[in-house]
Design a protein around this motif. Structure first.
Motif, PDB file in Angstrom:
ATOM      1  N   LYS A   1      -6.322  -1.084  10.307  1.00  0.00           N
ATOM      2  CA  LYS A   1      -7.333  -0.344   9.538  1.00  0.00           C
ATOM      3  C   LYS A   1      -8.426  -1.267   9.004  1.00  0.00           C
ATOM      4  CE  LYS A   1      -7.709   2.267   5.236  1.00  0.00           C
ATOM      5  NZ  LYS A   1      -6.972   2.788   4.076  1.00  0.00           N
TER       6      LYS A   1
ATOM      7  N   SER B   1       3.046   2.129   2.365  1.00  0.00           N
ATOM      8  CA  SER B   1       3.502   2.521   3.703  1.00  0.00           C
ATOM      9  C   SER B   1       4.876   1.920   3.973  1.00  0.00           C
ATOM     10  CB  SER B   1       2.495   2.093   4.768  1.00  0.00           C
ATOM     11  OG  SER B   1       2.349   0.689   4.785  1.00  0.00           O
TER      12      SER B   1
ATOM     13  N   TYR C   1      -2.054  -1.038   8.235  1.00  0.00           N
ATOM     14  CA  TYR C   1      -3.058  -1.593   7.336  1.00  0.00           C
ATOM     15  C   TYR C   1      -3.899  -2.653   8.035  1.00  0.00           C
ATOM     16  CZ  TYR C   1      -5.145  -4.006   3.338  1.00  0.00           C
ATOM     17  OH  TYR C   1      -6.035  -4.587   2.470  1.00  0.00           O
TER      18      TYR C   1
ATOM     19  N   ASP D   1       0.815  -1.218   0.000  1.00  0.00           N
ATOM     20  CA  ASP D   1       0.000   0.000   0.000  1.00  0.00           C
ATOM     21  C   ASP D   1       0.852   1.273   0.000  1.00  0.00           C
ATOM     22  OD1 ASP D   1       0.990  -0.068   2.576  1.00  0.00           O
ATOM     23  OD2 ASP D   1      -0.949   0.328   3.546  1.00  0.00           O
TER      24      ASP D   1
END
Length: 198
Positions: free
Chosen positions: A181, A110, A178, A108
């Motif tokens: 989340k 990050s 992630y 993603d």
């Protein structure tokens, strides 16, 4: 007198036409997306959260998506992966310092940091006491994160094989931000790691 039996040349001449005709079928299995890779494997992944449960036979697939802190060569020597250097800070094998790469990102975008090591080997593990990872790393009492590129693992008893276990299943690193989340079920549906494939 001629010896009976099949010669290599006869075998190749007889089999090659059939093998070449099969290439059309291989081409048909390719994905319509030029960026996708289609892989055949004899069994499915048991869980896309490989720290919870998995089997050694799917490790090659797991390692396509997730990275391990260390790698183990065929001669059983350890080499860097997400961890660049490791050393014991005590003489009993209970405090292990890990220096981490600073150039790794998850799918993603990050950045991988010591916070992800702490999440994987402490927070996530403590929340899942029956997980596969917990079976190996149950002695972790704390993971300090003095900087984004350093983690210090504290163990409740000597674990001199800890560096080797960082190169074994199920020691893959999960992305904390992630995972938190999307939650456990969201992660299963759309797992991400820092490995070469999504």
């Amino acid at each position: 007198m001629k010896k009976a039996g099949l010669r290599r040349r006869d075998f190749v001449a007889g089999v090659l036409p059939f093998a070449l005709s099969g290439l059309g079928a291989i081409g048909a299995a390719r994905s319509a997306d030029a960026r996708a890779v289609t892989v055949a494997f004899p069994m499915d992944i048991t869980d896309w959260i490989p720290t919870l449960r998995n089997v050694p036979t799917t490790l090659s697939i797991v390692k396509c998506v997730f990275d391990q802190p260390l790698e183990m060569a065929r001669d059983l020597t350890l080499s860097p992966a997400l961890v660049t250097q490791w050393k014991w800070l005590d003489s009993t094998g209970q405090v292990l310092q890990l220096d981490l790469r600073n150039d790794v990102t998850f799918h993603d975008g990050s950045k991988f940091t010591s916070d992800d090591i702490r999440f994987t080997f402490h927070t996530h593990m403590k929340a899942n006491p029956l997980a596969l990872l917990t079976g190996t790393w149950h002695g972790v009492t704390e993971v300090e994160t003095p900087s984004p590129t350093r983690a210090i693992i504290h163990l409740d008893k000597p674990m001199v094989l800890a560096p080797s276990e960082l190169a074994d299943i199920p020691s893959v690193v999960l992305p904390r931000a992630y995972y938190e989340k999307v939650g456990e079920q969201g992660f299963r549906k759309a797992p991400i790691g820092s490995g070469p494939y999504r």
